[in-house]
Design a protein around this motif. Sequence first.
Motif, PDB file in Angstrom:
ATOM      1  N   MET A  83      32.920 -79.814  96.815  1.00 41.86           N
ATOM      2  CA  MET A  83      31.810 -78.969  96.390  1.00 41.86           C
ATOM      3  C   MET A  83      32.358 -77.836  95.531  1.00 41.86           C
ATOM      4  N   LEU A  84      31.714 -77.622  94.396  1.00 41.96           N
ATOM      5  CA  LEU A  84      32.003 -76.491  93.527  1.00 41.96           C
ATOM      6  C   LEU A  84      30.744 -75.649  93.447  1.00 41.96           C
ATOM      7  N   LEU A  85      30.857 -74.410  93.908  1.00 43.51           N
ATOM      8  CA  LEU A  85      29.784 -73.429  93.763  1.00 43.51           C
ATOM      9  C   LEU A  85      30.188 -72.516  92.625  1.00 43.51           C
ATOM     10  N   GLN A  86      29.290 -72.341  91.659  1.00 44.78           N
ATOM     11  CA  GLN A  86      29.674 -71.544  90.500  1.00 44.78           C
ATOM     12  C   GLN A  86      28.446 -71.012  89.778  1.00 44.78           C
ATOM     13  N   GLY A  87      28.464 -69.714  89.496  1.00 46.74           N
ATOM     14  CA  GLY A  87      27.430 -69.099  88.681  1.00 46.74           C
ATOM     15  C   GLY A  87      26.125 -68.864  89.415  1.00 46.74           C
ATOM     16  N   SER A  88      25.199 -68.222  88.722  1.00 49.77           N
ATOM     17  CA  SER A  88      23.940 -67.834  89.342  1.00 49.77           C
ATOM     18  C   SER A  88      22.764 -68.621  88.795  1.00 49.77           C
ATOM     19  N   VAL A 102      25.131 -75.128  92.823  1.00 50.56           N
ATOM     20  CA  VAL A 102      26.026 -76.190  93.289  1.00 50.56           C
ATOM     21  C   VAL A 102      26.322 -77.037  92.060  1.00 50.56           C
ATOM     22  N   GLU A 103      27.520 -76.841  91.487  1.00 41.84           N
ATOM     23  CA  GLU A 103      27.902 -77.530  90.264  1.00 41.84           C
ATOM     24  C   GLU A 103      28.482 -78.913  90.532  1.00 41.84           C
ATOM     25  N   GLU A 104      29.240 -79.059  91.626  1.00 38.52           N
ATOM     26  CA  GLU A 104      29.731 -80.374  92.062  1.00 38.52           C
ATOM     27  C   GLU A 104      29.323 -80.532  93.507  1.00 38.52           C
ATOM     28  N   GLY A 105      28.910 -81.739  93.853  1.00 45.69           N
ATOM     29  CA  GLY A 105      28.469 -82.010  95.217  1.00 45.69           C
ATOM     30  C   GLY A 105      26.961 -81.997  95.353  1.00 45.69           C
ATOM     31  N   ALA A 106      26.247 -81.679  94.279  1.00 49.84           N
ATOM     32  CA  ALA A 106      24.782 -81.621  94.350  1.00 49.84           C
ATOM     33  C   ALA A 106      24.188 -83.000  94.653  1.00 49.84           C
ATOM     34  N   GLN A 107      24.712 -84.043  94.007  1.00 51.18           N
ATOM     35  CA  GLN A 107      24.165 -85.380  94.254  1.00 51.18           C
ATOM     36  C   GLN A 107      24.427 -85.803  95.696  1.00 51.18           C
ATOM     37  N   PHE A 154      30.764 -65.888  90.283  1.00 54.82           N
ATOM     38  CA  PHE A 154      31.184 -66.460  91.562  1.00 54.82           C
ATOM     39  C   PHE A 154      31.682 -67.897  91.368  1.00 54.82           C
ATOM     40  N   ARG A 155      32.754 -68.227  92.080  1.00 56.28           N
ATOM     41  CA  ARG A 155      33.292 -69.594  92.048  1.00 56.28           C
ATOM     42  C   ARG A 155      33.959 -69.892  93.383  1.00 56.28           C
ATOM     43  N   ALA A 156      33.642 -71.042  93.946  1.00 54.70           N
ATOM     44  CA  ALA A 156      34.274 -71.500  95.180  1.00 54.70           C
ATOM     45  C   ALA A 156      34.391 -73.017  95.129  1.00 54.70           C
ATOM     46  N   VAL A 157      35.538 -73.530  95.551  1.00 55.23           N
ATOM     47  CA  VAL A 157      35.764 -74.972  95.610  1.00 55.23           C
ATOM     48  C   VAL A 157      36.273 -75.288  97.008  1.00 55.23           C
TER      49      VAL A 157
END
Length: 185
Positions: A83-88, A102-107, A154-157
Amino acid sequence: MPTAAAPGGDGLDEAVTIGVSVHVPEPYGSRVQDARAGHGDPQARSIPTHVTLLPPTETRTGLLPGIERHLRAVAAGQRPFRMLLQGSGTFRPVSPVVFIRVEEGAQECRVLEAEVRSGPLARELAFPYHPHVTVAHGLPEPALDVAYERTKGFRAVFEVAEFVLSTFGPDAVWRPWRSYAFGRS
C-alpha cells in the motif's frame, strides 16, 4: 492480536456496532492522528488510522460467530499487498472530508471491501466505495483547506497482510477486537 471477550460480554444478544478496516501501521498511524488532532478534529484520538472496508455497521452479539467465520474465510483467500498512501484528496462539496489518497493497493482494497461486505455483512452504502485515509472530517471549511494543503506531502509505504474487526464502545472510541491474517483459515 489477542482474542478479547465478545462485545457486551454478558451473554445477551445485544446490539453492537462493528467496522472492518486495514490499519495504518506505526509510525504513520500516529502521524495521521497527530495531524487530525492538529486540525481540530474531535475524533482524532478515538479512531485508529485506517482504510475502511466495512463502515460502522450495527449487528447483534449473537451474530458475531458467523461474522467471524465469514471474515476468516475472506482473509484466507487473500495475499499480502503493498500500500502506498500519498497526497491529499477531498470529498467536498458532497461530504466535508479531507483524506490521504491510496495510490497503490486501492484495487486490492476494492476487492477486499466487496468480499467483506457480503454474506452476513451485506449492506448498502450511502456513497460508492473509495479507499482513503481520513485526515479531517466535519470541520469548518478553512480547517479543511489547511488539512488539504498540509497533507499534500504525506507519503507512507507498507505491506498489508491483515484486516481488523473493531467495535465501537459506549465511550465513542473504536477499538480493535480481532485481526484476520491473509492466507490463513
